[in-house]
Motif scaffolding. Sequence first.
Motif, PDB file in Angstrom:
ATOM      1  N   GLU A 296       6.294   4.009  10.712  1.00 47.59           N
ATOM      2  CA  GLU A 296       6.652   4.850   9.567  1.00 47.59           C
ATOM      3  C   GLU A 296       6.095   6.255   9.765  1.00 47.59           C
ATOM      4  OE1 GLU A 296       8.772   4.305   7.034  1.00 47.59           O
ATOM      5  OE2 GLU A 296       8.345   6.443   6.962  1.00 47.59           O
TER       6      GLU A 296
ATOM      7  N   GLU B 237       1.974  11.404   3.126  1.00 47.60           N
ATOM      8  CA  GLU B 237       1.661  11.221   1.718  1.00 47.60           C
ATOM      9  C   GLU B 237       1.871  12.537   0.961  1.00 47.60           C
ATOM     10  OE1 GLU B 237      -2.048   9.147   1.068  1.00 47.60           O
ATOM     11  OE2 GLU B 237      -1.586   7.793   2.727  1.00 47.60           O
TER      12      GLU B 237
ATOM     13  N   SER C 108       3.212  -1.316  10.239  1.00 45.72           N
ATOM     14  CA  SER C 108       1.890  -0.710  10.423  1.00 45.72           C
ATOM     15  C   SER C 108       1.863   0.061  11.736  1.00 45.72           C
ATOM     16  CB  SER C 108       0.810  -1.796  10.505  1.00 45.72           C
ATOM     17  OG  SER C 108       0.741  -2.534   9.321  1.00 45.72           O
ATOM     18  N   THR C 109       0.952   1.024  11.829  1.00 43.78           N
ATOM     19  CA  THR C 109       0.741   1.744  13.090  1.00 43.78           C
ATOM     20  C   THR C 109      -0.158   0.894  13.988  1.00 43.78           C
ATOM     21  OG1 THR C 109       0.921   3.828  11.921  1.00 43.78           O
ATOM     22  CG2 THR C 109      -0.152   3.882  14.087  1.00 43.78           C
TER      23      THR C 109
ATOM     24  N   VAL D 202       0.425  -3.882   6.680  1.00 40.89           N
ATOM     25  CA  VAL D 202      -0.970  -3.982   6.243  1.00 40.89           C
ATOM     26  C   VAL D 202      -1.813  -2.888   6.910  1.00 40.89           C
ATOM     27  CG1 VAL D 202      -0.767  -6.464   5.838  1.00 40.89           C
ATOM     28  CG2 VAL D 202      -1.583  -5.641   8.054  1.00 40.89           C
ATOM     29  N   ASN D 203      -3.019  -2.722   6.415  1.00 37.55           N
ATOM     30  CA  ASN D 203      -3.897  -1.680   6.946  1.00 37.55           C
ATOM     31  C   ASN D 203      -4.431  -2.048   8.332  1.00 37.55           C
ATOM     32  OD1 ASN D 203      -4.832  -3.570   5.023  1.00 37.55           O
ATOM     33  ND2 ASN D 203      -6.864  -2.668   5.014  1.00 37.55           N
ATOM     34  N   THR D 204      -4.618  -1.013   9.143  1.00 44.54           N
ATOM     35  CA  THR D 204      -5.134  -1.190  10.511  1.00 44.54           C
ATOM     36  C   THR D 204      -6.260  -0.177  10.733  1.00 44.54           C
ATOM     37  OG1 THR D 204      -3.356   0.292  11.219  1.00 44.54           O
ATOM     38  CG2 THR D 204      -2.982  -2.046  11.526  1.00 44.54           C
TER      39      THR D 204
ATOM     40  N   GLY E 133       0.803  -1.214   0.000  1.00 43.87           N
ATOM     41  CA  GLY E 133       0.000   0.000   0.000  1.00 43.87           C
ATOM     42  C   GLY E 133       0.835   1.262   0.000  1.00 43.87           C
ATOM     43  N   TYR E 134       0.250   2.326   0.557  1.00 43.01           N
ATOM     44  CA  TYR E 134       0.898   3.645   0.563  1.00 43.01           C
ATOM     45  C   TYR E 134       2.190   3.644   1.375  1.00 43.01           C
ATOM     46  CZ  TYR E 134      -2.933   5.799  -1.896  1.00 43.01           C
ATOM     47  OH  TYR E 134      -3.833   6.144  -2.870  1.00 43.01           O
ATOM     48  N   VAL E 135       2.288   2.734   2.337  1.00 39.92           N
ATOM     49  CA  VAL E 135       3.515   2.646   3.134  1.00 39.92           C
ATOM     50  C   VAL E 135       4.446   1.562   2.579  1.00 39.92           C
ATOM     51  CG1 VAL E 135       4.441   2.035   5.401  1.00 39.92           C
ATOM     52  CG2 VAL E 135       2.552   3.627   5.210  1.00 39.92           C
TER      53      VAL E 135
ATOM     54  N   ASP F 256       1.109  -8.871  -1.575  1.00 40.30           N
ATOM     55  CA  ASP F 256      -0.222  -8.383  -1.192  1.00 40.30           C
ATOM     56  C   ASP F 256      -1.252  -9.391  -1.676  1.00 40.30           C
ATOM     57  OD1 ASP F 256      -1.126  -5.129  -0.555  1.00 40.30           O
ATOM     58  OD2 ASP F 256      -2.685  -6.605  -1.049  1.00 40.30           O
ATOM     59  N   MET F 257      -2.345  -9.511  -0.930  1.00 43.37           N
ATOM     60  CA  MET F 257      -3.396 -10.428  -1.379  1.00 43.37           C
ATOM     61  C   MET F 257      -4.293  -9.767  -2.429  1.00 43.37           C
ATOM     62  SD  MET F 257      -5.633 -10.563   2.037  1.00 43.37           S
ATOM     63  CE  MET F 257      -6.387  -9.161   2.823  1.00 43.37           C
TER      64      MET F 257
ATOM     65  N   LYS G 257      -7.911   7.968  12.680  1.00 43.05           N
ATOM     66  CA  LYS G 257      -7.811   6.566  13.125  1.00 43.05           C
ATOM     67  C   LYS G 257      -6.877   6.442  14.335  1.00 43.05           C
ATOM     68  CE  LYS G 257      -4.883   3.967  10.596  1.00 43.05           C
ATOM     69  NZ  LYS G 257      -3.727   3.492  11.353  1.00 43.05           N
TER      70      LYS G 257
ATOM     71  N   ARG H 297      -8.828   8.927   1.440  1.00 46.74           N
ATOM     72  CA  ARG H 297      -9.371   8.398   2.697  1.00 46.74           C
ATOM     73  C   ARG H 297      -9.583   9.526   3.713  1.00 46.74           C
ATOM     74  NH1 ARG H 297      -5.267   3.397   3.587  1.00 46.74           N
ATOM     75  NH2 ARG H 297      -3.825   4.901   2.669  1.00 46.74           N
TER      76      ARG H 297
ATOM     77  N   ARG I 187      -3.800  -4.852  -7.259  1.00 42.77           N
ATOM     78  CA  ARG I 187      -2.806  -3.884  -6.807  1.00 42.77           C
ATOM     79  C   ARG I 187      -1.395  -4.344  -7.224  1.00 42.77           C
ATOM     80  NH1 ARG I 187      -3.383  -0.824  -0.923  1.00 42.77           N
ATOM     81  NH2 ARG I 187      -3.281   1.220  -1.868  1.00 42.77           N
TER      82      ARG I 187
HETATM   83  P1  NAD Z   1      -3.038   0.425   2.491  1.00 40.46           P
HETATM   84  O1  NAD Z   1      -4.456   0.064   2.705  1.00 40.46           O
HETATM   85  O2  NAD Z   1      -2.673   1.369   1.395  1.00 40.46           O
HETATM   86  O3  NAD Z   1      -2.205  -0.929   2.234  1.00 40.46           O
HETATM   87  C1  NAD Z   1      -2.313  -2.069   2.990  1.00 40.46           C
HETATM   88  C2  NAD Z   1      -2.251  -3.292   2.065  1.00 40.46           C
HETATM   89  O4  NAD Z   1      -2.154  -4.471   2.858  1.00 40.46           O
HETATM   90  C3  NAD Z   1      -3.464  -3.477   1.174  1.00 40.46           C
HETATM   91  O5  NAD Z   1      -3.062  -3.445  -0.195  1.00 40.46           O
HETATM   92  C4  NAD Z   1      -4.029  -4.847   1.579  1.00 40.46           C
HETATM   93  O6  NAD Z   1      -4.541  -5.594   0.487  1.00 40.46           O
HETATM   94  C5  NAD Z   1      -2.812  -5.518   2.160  1.00 40.46           C
HETATM   95  N1  NAD Z   1      -3.118  -6.612   3.089  1.00 40.46           N
HETATM   96  C6  NAD Z   1      -3.916  -6.583   4.197  1.00 40.46           C
HETATM   97  N2  NAD Z   1      -3.895  -7.764   4.820  1.00 40.46           N
HETATM   98  C7  NAD Z   1      -3.072  -8.572   4.113  1.00 40.46           C
HETATM   99  C8  NAD Z   1      -2.653  -9.918   4.281  1.00 40.46           C
HETATM  100  N3  NAD Z   1      -3.065 -10.642   5.327  1.00 40.46           N
HETATM  101  N4  NAD Z   1      -1.827 -10.442   3.350  1.00 40.46           N
HETATM  102  C9  NAD Z   1      -1.400  -9.697   2.305  1.00 40.46           C
HETATM  103  N5  NAD Z   1      -1.750  -8.412   2.110  1.00 40.46           N
HETATM  104  C10 NAD Z   1      -2.583  -7.854   3.007  1.00 40.46           C
HETATM  105  O7  NAD Z   1      -2.498   0.959   3.876  1.00 40.46           O
HETATM  106  P2  NAD Z   1      -1.293   2.002   4.144  1.00 40.46           P
HETATM  107  O8  NAD Z   1      -1.769   3.392   3.957  1.00 40.46           O
HETATM  108  O9  NAD Z   1      -0.088   1.544   3.408  1.00 40.46           O
HETATM  109  O10 NAD Z   1      -1.090   1.791   5.703  1.00 40.46           O
HETATM  110  C11 NAD Z   1      -0.502   0.625   6.218  1.00 40.46           C
HETATM  111  C12 NAD Z   1      -0.166   0.838   7.680  1.00 40.46           C
HETATM  112  O11 NAD Z   1       0.806   1.897   7.789  1.00 40.46           O
HETATM  113  C13 NAD Z   1      -1.339   1.273   8.554  1.00 40.46           C
HETATM  114  O12 NAD Z   1      -1.196   0.701   9.820  1.00 40.46           O
HETATM  115  C14 NAD Z   1      -1.174   2.775   8.654  1.00 40.46           C
HETATM  116  O13 NAD Z   1      -1.719   3.287   9.836  1.00 40.46           O
HETATM  117  C15 NAD Z   1       0.321   2.922   8.646  1.00 40.46           C
HETATM  118  N6  NAD Z   1       0.814   4.222   8.154  1.00 40.46           N
HETATM  119  C16 NAD Z   1       0.262   4.787   7.052  1.00 40.46           C
HETATM  120  C17 NAD Z   1       0.768   5.992   6.560  1.00 40.46           C
HETATM  121  C18 NAD Z   1       0.180   6.652   5.351  1.00 40.46           C
HETATM  122  O14 NAD Z   1       0.544   7.786   5.087  1.00 40.46           O
HETATM  123  N7  NAD Z   1      -0.689   6.020   4.597  1.00 40.46           N
HETATM  124  C19 NAD Z   1       1.869   6.586   7.184  1.00 40.46           C
HETATM  125  C20 NAD Z   1       2.421   5.966   8.295  1.00 40.46           C
HETATM  126  C21 NAD Z   1       1.893   4.769   8.766  1.00 40.46           C
END
Ligand code: NAD
Length: 464
Positions: free
Chosen positions: A162, A166, A132-133, A91-93, A12-14, A35-36, A280, A347, A40
């Motif tokens: 992290e 963004e 993840s956070t 992964v997302n939380t 994902g984004y991280v 990723d599942m 969140k 989001r 993506r």
């Molecule tokens: P995101 O939703 O963009 O990406 C998460 C990915 O994980 C998704 O593509 C999902 O399909 C995949 N996934 C989930 N469960 C899975 C599994 N069991 N097996 C394989 N793939 C799986 O989320 P994000 O924005 O990258 O955020 C990820 C984490 O980082 C969160 O905890 C968030 O709080 C934290 N974070 C995000 C940012 C940000 O700017 N977006 C910054 C710092 C920290």
Amino acid sequence: MKITNICCIGAGYVGGPTMAVIAKHNPDIKVTVVDMNAARIAAWNDSDVNNIPIYEPGLSDIVAETRGRNLFFSTDVDQAIFDAEMIFISVNTPTKTYGKGKGMASDLKYIELCARQIAHVAKDDKIVIEKSTLPVRTAQTIKSILKHTGNGVQYQILSNPEFLAEGTAIRDLENPDRVLIGGDHNEEGQKAIDALVKIYEAWIPKEKILTTNVWSSELSKLTANAFLAQRVSSINAISELCEVTGADVTEVARSIGMDSRIGSKFLQASVGFGGSCFQKDILNLVYIAKSYGLTEVADYWEQVIIMNDYQKTRFAHNIIRTLYNTVSGKKIAFLGWAFKKDTNDTRESAAIYVADILLNEQAELMVLDPKVDKETIYADLDYLKTRAPEENRKLVDVSSDPYEVCKDAHAVTILTEWDEFNTYDWQKIFDNMKKPAFVFDGRNLLDAIKMKEIGFMYESIGVR
Ligand code: NAD
Ligand code: UDX
């Protein structure tokens, strides 16, 4: 311990940008992001790097340099876990939408799934890293799942939150204020910490790499986001006071920001903060405080969210009031949908909530965002379940032509601070709007004097 093979679960984004930068600076390490979500992963592997799923300035260049060299994207999660010595969980939380803690606690089901998959697949020792956070003490849960597999594999759990934002992810990753690593303070824990430190040392000065115990690291991430969001809510609270007193919030922000104890960053008044993290993470902090019975602590931080919700609502209600208390059947142009500029992420974007309030009043919206597509905009509105999907499609349209978007509009609203909005021919926009032509600038982006000279009824945040 020399690491040669890294796996990151979550593209994902991280996960995507972080691993791209790690791969760039560690050409001898194979980095596989899994990723599942097959679509993506396919987008990450698209032969045209401009089609990768995340828009971040500078990211496609790094992907072009590293992909196929030592950076790989795959849906084969098991294989990548099996091969790696070090596994990042990214992964997302999201906030829970059901059950106990609904609307507040973090949903850790994806984290637990990852831990169980690692436990199932691993045949040799692994360093597992929380990217993840997560709520403070989550490492305990992961440890407990991994410990009970009975296959003799030893795990070290590190917390490495992290801090990238963004829109500036690559800049933040290349030159972070600090990298935080939490681990156990025993011999094995220290070895794992050292292995991760070595990876970051490939491009980050040693003095910027901070090591702590696991719980401090987990809690520091939630605290950092809470403090940042608190600054935005604080200046937004002052913005309303400015509007009723004749003070100018940009002048107030500059005046207080020059005090080195306060600092000048994150004092930009706005229509309200968005993004997948701030709300969140604060809700999660509030939930944790409540679960320990710390009511005053919980109430203190919850106010940051209450203020932010108020700011979004206040902005929408001001539009309705100013447009003579009715927007029914009136066209309102929306410039911006992303939660901030230079990202395609929507989001929790303030634009969604402002739109929802105006749609309840039967306004007709025309949206332009340089990086957000029509389907995402509809999906964001449908997700709220405020009205039928057909109704959203009837009342909302999308275009990439600013002059078409603003033509015959009663008002233009600025929801995201995209630079290109400043380059538009605002005289032309004015000429083609209904009069009086209103502009509600939720980002204080445009030149107020110029806009008023053209003839707009121009309103921004915290200035009247
Ligand atoms: P995101 O939703 O963009 O990406 C998460 C990915 O994980 C998704 O593509 C999902 O399909 C995949 N996934 C989930 N469960 C899975 C599994 N069991 N097996 C394989 N793939 C799986 O989320 P994000 O924005 O990258 O955020 C990820 C984490 O980082 C969160 O905890 C968030 O709080 C934290 N974070 C995000 C940012 C940000 O700017 N977006 C910054 C710092 C920290
Ligand atoms: C945030 C944190 O900054 C980052 O360290 C963490 O890793 C993830 O969460 P992000 O949400 O990507 O990053 O962007 P950020 O720049 O923090 O902006 C968040 C929201 O606050 C945006 O909607 C932004 O427009 C708004 N904001 C920010 C303001 O309204 N005023 C400001 O002064 C700063």
